[in-house]
Design a protein around this motif. Structure first.
Motif, PDB file in Angstrom:
ATOM      1  N   ILE A  48       0.918  -1.179   0.094  1.00  0.00           N
ATOM      2  CA  ILE A  48      -0.142  -0.100  -0.464  1.00  0.00           C
ATOM      3  C   ILE A  48       0.799   0.935   0.114  1.00  0.00           C
ATOM      4  O   ILE A  48       0.719   2.400  -0.610  1.00  0.00           O
ATOM      5  N   GLU A  49       2.032   1.214   0.998  1.00  0.00           N
ATOM      6  CA  GLU A  49       2.976   2.522   0.918  1.00  0.00           C
ATOM      7  C   GLU A  49       3.027   2.820  -0.555  1.00  0.00           C
ATOM      8  O   GLU A  49       3.274   3.328  -1.103  1.00  0.00           O
ATOM      9  N   ASP A  50       3.915   1.715  -0.935  1.00  0.00           N
ATOM     10  CA  ASP A  50       4.773   1.550  -2.187  1.00  0.00           C
ATOM     11  C   ASP A  50       3.261   2.201  -3.554  1.00  0.00           C
ATOM     12  O   ASP A  50       3.627   3.272  -4.293  1.00  0.00           O
ATOM     13  N   TYR A  51       2.074   2.131  -3.196  1.00  0.00           N
ATOM     14  CA  TYR A  51       0.691   1.747  -4.225  1.00  0.00           C
ATOM     15  C   TYR A  51       0.637   3.840  -4.469  1.00  0.00           C
ATOM     16  O   TYR A  51       1.158   4.742  -5.023  1.00  0.00           O
ATOM     17  N   LEU A  52       1.316   4.168  -2.975  1.00  0.00           N
ATOM     18  CA  LEU A  52       0.824   5.592  -3.118  1.00  0.00           C
ATOM     19  C   LEU A  52       1.961   6.542  -3.211  1.00  0.00           C
ATOM     20  O   LEU A  52       2.407   7.608  -4.158  1.00  0.00           O
TER      21      LEU A  52
END
Length: 291
Positions: free
Chosen positions: A195-199
């Motif tokens: 999720i962090e990398d998606y953001l």
């Protein structure tokens, strides 16, 4: 006659104590445009108290149990029995365990959560309290929602950006950014690296040029787990301070060495509740001070 004097003396004492209390209350409530963010020492869990210059307050998570009540008594005056907004970043015990007791003891107007249920008895009790208390408005947090605390303090919801039904609880964690003037704080729950990398990727591809992740203070995800706090995300946030909310000698080995190495590689000042206890920042919108 003597009895009458005693009555008058008691009345004078009561009036005096009332005046002292009023002065004390006014002194405690005078915030002088200062925002306070307290990362509470609740052991292996998260609890973050936000006190805005307007007097409005937010509690993000409540740790694993009753220790949050002790911590709140240290950062709130004894006569303050309300917290305007209570947020459960997600439904795991180490984040919601203390929230039922908080809602029983403090008047709350708004309760926010992502909407993915948890399996703990604390989560079930929390949902029951919110459902039965008609004065509490329940809101499912979604991207582009803002919580306006007044006097220029705004909490922006960055994630979930969709209906998280079917997601694992950590993946559904609320990610929120608190802004006051030139200072920002990013809260990430237990959000995993995916999720962090998606953001971080979303920030890279947008054309506005405004970085919605960059923050002075980053609350490290999942207590410093190796499954969170990716290089790309930490680089996008580019914080001056990283706060790790973690229990001393916890069985998970948090914070993980990989996470500490990442923070060290980016020259980020790392603060840990297991080392320092409660960690408090104050901001006037320009200057950020670690107390």
């Amino acid at each position: 006659m003597l009895k009458s004097h005693k009555v008058r003396f008691v009345i004078l004492i009561i009036l005096f104590l009332g005046a002292v209390f009023s002065v004390y209350a006014a002194w405690r409530e005078e915030r002088n445009g200062v925002l306070t963010i307290a990362f509470l020492d609740v052991g292996q869990g998260d609890a973050i108290f936000v006190d805005a210059p307007s007097g409005n307050q937010i509690l993000i998570d409540g740790g694993p149990g009753k220790s949050v009540l002790r911590e709140l008594s240290k950062v709130m005056p004894f006569y303050d029995r309300s917290i305007d907004v209570v947020i459960a970043s997600h439904a795991d015990q180490d984040h919601v365990g203390g929230l039922p007791d908080v809602l029983k003891k403090y008047k709350t107007n708004i309760f926010m959560e992502p909407g993915v249920p948890g399996e703990s008895s604390s989560y079930n009790e929390l949902e029951k309290i919110v459902e039965e208390n008609k004065s509490i408005k329940k809101i499912l947090a979604r991207k582009n929602m803002n919580v306006d605390l007044g006097d220029g303090v705004v909490l922006q919801i960055l994630f979930p950006d969709r209906d998280p039904s079917g997601m694992e609880t950590n993946s559904a964690s609320i990610i929120a950014r608190l802004i006051y003037g030139e200072n920002e704080f990013l809260f990430t729950g237990d959000s995993p690296a995916a999720i962090e990398d998606y953001l971080a990727f979303q920030e890279q591809i947008k054309s506005s040029g405004q970085n919605l992740l960059q923050s002075d203070v980053l609350k490290i995800g999942h207590h410093g787990s190796k499954n969170s706090n990716s290089d790309a995300f930490v680089a996008a946030v580019s914080p001056e301070y990283a706060v790790i909310s973690v229990g001393k000698d916890n069985k998970y080995g948090h914070p993980n060495k990989e996470t500490l190495d990442t923070l060290n590689n980016f020259n980020i000042k790392t603060l840990r509740t297991d080392d320092l206890g409660r960690i408090v920042f104050k901001s006037d919108g320009t200057n950020l001070v670690l107390k």
